[in-house]
Design a protein around this motif. Sequence first.
Motif, short mmCIF file in Angstrom:
data_model
loop_
_atom_site.label_atom_id
_atom_site.label_comp_id
_atom_site.label_asym_id
_atom_site.label_seq_id
_atom_site.Cartn_x
_atom_site.Cartn_y
_atom_site.Cartn_z
N UNK A 46 50.12 31.25 47.03
CA UNK A 46 49.64 32.49 46.42
C UNK A 46 48.90 32.20 45.13
N UNK A 47 47.75 32.83 45.01
CA UNK A 47 47.05 32.90 43.73
C UNK A 47 47.40 34.27 43.16
N UNK A 48 47.99 34.29 41.98
CA UNK A 48 48.36 35.57 41.38
C UNK A 48 47.16 36.12 40.62
N UNK A 49 46.73 37.30 41.01
CA UNK A 49 45.60 37.98 40.37
C UNK A 49 46.15 39.17 39.59
N UNK A 50 46.88 38.84 38.55
CA UNK A 50 47.61 39.85 37.77
C UNK A 50 46.70 40.94 37.22
N UNK A 51 45.52 40.57 36.78
CA UNK A 51 44.60 41.53 36.16
C UNK A 51 43.53 42.06 37.10
N UNK A 52 43.63 41.75 38.39
CA UNK A 52 42.71 42.24 39.42
C UNK A 52 41.29 41.70 39.24
N UNK A 53 41.18 40.51 38.64
CA UNK A 53 39.85 39.92 38.45
C UNK A 53 39.22 39.51 39.79
N UNK A 54 39.97 38.78 40.62
CA UNK A 54 39.45 38.38 41.93
C UNK A 54 39.26 39.59 42.83
N UNK A 55 40.22 40.49 42.79
CA UNK A 55 40.09 41.71 43.60
C UNK A 55 38.84 42.49 43.26
N UNK A 56 38.53 42.58 41.98
CA UNK A 56 37.33 43.27 41.53
C UNK A 56 36.07 42.52 41.96
N UNK A 57 36.07 41.19 41.77
CA UNK A 57 34.92 40.38 42.18
C UNK A 57 34.62 40.54 43.67
N UNK A 58 35.69 40.60 44.48
CA UNK A 58 35.55 40.70 45.93
C UNK A 58 35.45 42.15 46.41
N UNK A 59 35.53 43.10 45.48
CA UNK A 59 35.45 44.53 45.81
C UNK A 59 36.52 44.94 46.83
N UNK A 60 37.73 44.45 46.62
CA UNK A 60 38.85 44.79 47.49
C UNK A 60 39.32 46.19 47.13
N UNK A 61 39.28 47.09 48.10
CA UNK A 61 39.68 48.48 47.87
C UNK A 61 40.91 48.86 48.67
N UNK A 62 41.28 48.04 49.65
CA UNK A 62 42.41 48.35 50.52
C UNK A 62 43.30 47.12 50.61
N UNK A 63 44.60 47.33 50.47
CA UNK A 63 45.55 46.25 50.75
C UNK A 63 46.34 46.64 51.98
N UNK A 64 46.58 45.69 52.84
CA UNK A 64 46.07 44.33 52.80
C UNK A 64 44.63 44.24 53.32
N UNK A 65 43.95 43.21 52.85
CA UNK A 65 42.63 42.85 53.38
C UNK A 65 42.73 41.40 53.83
N UNK A 66 42.29 41.15 55.04
CA UNK A 66 42.34 39.80 55.60
C UNK A 66 40.93 39.37 55.97
N UNK A 67 40.58 38.17 55.52
CA UNK A 67 39.28 37.58 55.84
C UNK A 67 39.50 36.29 56.59
N UNK A 68 38.62 36.00 57.51
CA UNK A 68 38.57 34.67 58.12
C UNK A 68 37.27 34.06 57.61
N UNK A 69 37.40 32.96 56.88
CA UNK A 69 36.24 32.30 56.28
C UNK A 69 36.11 30.91 56.88
#
Length: 165
Positions: free
Chosen positions: A117-140
């Motif tokens: 787990x990468x902890x994104x306590x301040x929602x920095x990564x979530x904001x960068x990735x424009x995550x609006x719904x949890x959970x969100x799953x990506x296959x990269x």
Amino acid sequence: MKQRLLGWGKQLAIFLLLAFIITAVVDVWRGKDFLKDNVPALVGTTLSGEMVDIAELSKNKAVVVYFWATWCPVCSFVSPAVDTLSAYYPVVTVALSSGEDLRVKKYLQHHEYSFDVISDENYDLGSDWKIKVTPTILIIKDGEIKWFTTGFTSLPGIWWRLMMS
């Protein structure tokens, strides 16, 4: 009896087809604003101290990226599937706005999850990735998003997306 089983099989096939279609439509609708090109970097340090770079990790193989939160009720149903997959496939998870690292670690221990787990306590990564719904799953794979889904999904659903990548 044979006719009855055949009828049930037909109903099950129709149900599965409808579920697939509905899921695909919901994914398209929820993902209309999601980044598909020029995605931001996903680089960070896991709670276990390992550096993760999704672009590097996904070279020549599919990687599951799971954005979730300790406060997300749907995540409590999806996380066990992600944890199972993490034993067989590369999985990187990002805990969004879930509190301090110690709180997230305790949550993982309580639920006996072994995924990194990468902890994104301040929602920095979530904001960068424009995550609006949890959970969100990506296959990269090879640094590109091959599949994207939000909300509830099952172990077979995630596995199928991995196989199609």
